[in-house]
Design an enzyme around this catalytic site. Structure first.
Site, PDB file in Angstrom:
ATOM      1  N   HIS A  93       0.831  -1.220   0.000  1.00  0.00           N
ATOM      2  CA  HIS A  93       0.000   0.000   0.000  1.00  0.00           C
ATOM      3  C   HIS A  93       0.856   1.256   0.000  1.00  0.00           C
ATOM      4  O   HIS A  93       1.894   1.339   0.656  1.00  0.00           O
ATOM      5  CB  HIS A  93      -1.022  -0.009   1.135  1.00  0.00           C
ATOM      6  CG  HIS A  93      -0.507   0.116   2.532  1.00  0.00           C
ATOM      7  ND1 HIS A  93      -0.337   1.331   3.151  1.00  0.00           N
ATOM      8  CD2 HIS A  93      -0.163  -0.805   3.453  1.00  0.00           C
ATOM      9  CE1 HIS A  93       0.076   1.140   4.386  1.00  0.00           C
ATOM     10  NE2 HIS A  93       0.207  -0.152   4.603  1.00  0.00           N
TER      11      HIS A  93
ATOM     12  N   GLU B 119      -5.221   1.532   2.305  1.00  0.00           N
ATOM     13  CA  GLU B 119      -5.079   0.359   3.186  1.00  0.00           C
ATOM     14  C   GLU B 119      -5.356   0.752   4.621  1.00  0.00           C
ATOM     15  O   GLU B 119      -5.998   0.027   5.380  1.00  0.00           O
ATOM     16  CB  GLU B 119      -3.667  -0.227   3.049  1.00  0.00           C
ATOM     17  CG  GLU B 119      -3.487  -1.586   3.737  1.00  0.00           C
ATOM     18  CD  GLU B 119      -3.054  -1.495   5.198  1.00  0.00           C
ATOM     19  OE1 GLU B 119      -3.021  -2.539   5.859  1.00  0.00           O
ATOM     20  OE2 GLU B 119      -2.767  -0.386   5.703  1.00  0.00           O
TER      21      GLU B 119
ATOM     22  N   HIS C 188       3.773   3.280  12.895  1.00  0.00           N
ATOM     23  CA  HIS C 188       2.831   4.412  12.928  1.00  0.00           C
ATOM     24  C   HIS C 188       3.357   5.578  13.762  1.00  0.00           C
ATOM     25  O   HIS C 188       2.579   6.336  14.338  1.00  0.00           O
ATOM     26  CB  HIS C 188       1.428   3.992  13.393  1.00  0.00           C
ATOM     27  CG  HIS C 188       0.648   3.297  12.312  1.00  0.00           C
ATOM     28  ND1 HIS C 188      -0.730   3.177  12.324  1.00  0.00           N
ATOM     29  CD2 HIS C 188       1.044   2.676  11.187  1.00  0.00           C
ATOM     30  CE1 HIS C 188      -1.123   2.519  11.248  1.00  0.00           C
ATOM     31  NE2 HIS C 188      -0.059   2.192  10.547  1.00  0.00           N
TER      32      HIS C 188
HETATM   33 ZN   LIG Z   1       0.850  -0.937   6.485  1.00  0.00          ZN
END
Ligand SMILES: [Zn+2]
Length: 337
Positions: free
Chosen positions: A63, A201, A311
């Site tokens: 993604h 995604e 993240h």
């Molecule tokens: Zn990912």
């Protein structure tokens, strides 16, 4: 020859949050052009690079969307409220900087609400945070930023002495890089190959769902990052470590990888002499689930690049894992099934 760190730097510059990926798609298309016979964008923006073959359809999906912030309101004193695109860790965002698409920079700050020192970090929500762009009034702020404007982490990627890439958005741009490097290495193959760079995604695998609907693959392999258990901050009891090789996923929160895909990927790794790690992650999902369960479904597996601080503004991956990952993907592309 394509280089993992250089690719990551190029793609970070082009990165956009879920739903706005066209700039990144164009950048990837430019790099991928020599390595496929034709390419097109699906109606929702995923980039499909097709290398024609007479055999079965093998689809790869990495993604290209990243997580981001979107402004929801501007206060009288010029501060910005925002919400998330994709999953964010609010506590890890405090005092990081972000940049808007138009170049305006902001600091993520925590609203004063009693004594935060007495509260657990997990109690901090995104609504407890705000963006400070230095404006002192609504008018001043509105001259720089509007409701709906997008901001992203702006940490500069760098290479550590140990051969690790520290960068925002290795999730999942480093997998896009690894897939591009694999495309460069793929020679003759009977397989009908589809290298897909998917959208949205982070918003529920949406680009992979629609791309799978277009392609109807016989087998799918997703490429993403996965958390590790090798770091004091990891908090996940799994044997995956950065630098020990790419992983072959067995299961995550969204999918049980099909035994056929698992066996196919392990065989390719063993034959090519690529060391891999077994991966079971306890939560989170990947494009694997979209390829497995869209339309009539297809056996699907996933290769991951082990990643610390997923993240966050400074994710950590190993260059060697990206390179060995590319070799594994190329081996899969050239193995019949
Ligand atoms: Zn990912």
């Amino acid at each position: 020859m394509l280089n993992a760190f250089e690719l990551q730097k190029t793609l970070v510059k082009a990165a956009m949050p879920s739903g706005y990926e066209s700039r990144c798609g164009e950048a990837i298309a430019e790099i991928a052009k020599p390595f496929c016979d034709e390419m097109w964008f699906t109606p929702t923006g995923s980039l499909v690079c097709h290398k024609k073959g007479g055999g079965k359809k093998l689809m790869f999906a990495a993604h290209m969307d990243v997580i981001g912030y979107i402004v929801t309101n501007i206060s009288d004193n010029g501060y910005l409220s925002f919400t998330n695109i994709g999953g964010h860790n609010p506590a890890a965002s405090i005092h990081t900087t972000v940049t808007f698409v138009n170049g305006t920079r902001a600091v993520v700050k925590l609203k004063k609400q009693g004594d935060w020192a007495e509260k657990p970090l997990t109690s901090i929500a995104l609504t407890d945070l705000y963006l400070d762009i230095g404006a002192t009034s609504r008018e001043e702020a509105e001259a720089m930023v509007k409701v709906g404007d997008l901001a992203m982490f702006d940490t500069e990627p760098y290479l550590s002495v140990g051969g690790e890439i520290i960068s925002p958005y290795t999730d999942d741009l480093i997998s896009c890089a690894s897939l591009l490097m694999a495309m460069e290495q793929v020679g003759e193959s009977e397989n009908d190959l589809y290298f897909v760079f998917t959208t949205q995604e982070e918003m529920g695998l949406k680009g992979a769902i629609t791309a799978t609907g277009c392609i109807e693959p016989d087998m799918g392999i997703a490429i993403d990052v996965c958390p590790t258990g090798d770091d004091l901050s990891a908090g996940m009891d799994i044997p995956v470590a950065v630098g020990n090789g790419p992983t072959i996923k067995i299961k995550d929160g969204s999918v049980i990888c099909h035994p056929k895909a698992l066996a196919f990927m392990r065989e390719a790794a063993d034959k090519a002499g690529i060391k891999y790690q077994d991966e079971i992650i306890l939560a989170g999902g990947t494009d694997t689930a979209a390829m497995a369960h869209t339309g009539k479904g297809a056996p699907a597996g996933c290769m991951s690049i082990p990643c610390r601080n997923v993240h966050s503004a400074c994710e950590v991956v190993s260059v060697s894992d990206v390179e060995n990952g590319a070799k594994l993907l190329a081996a899969c592309a050239m193995q019949t099934f």
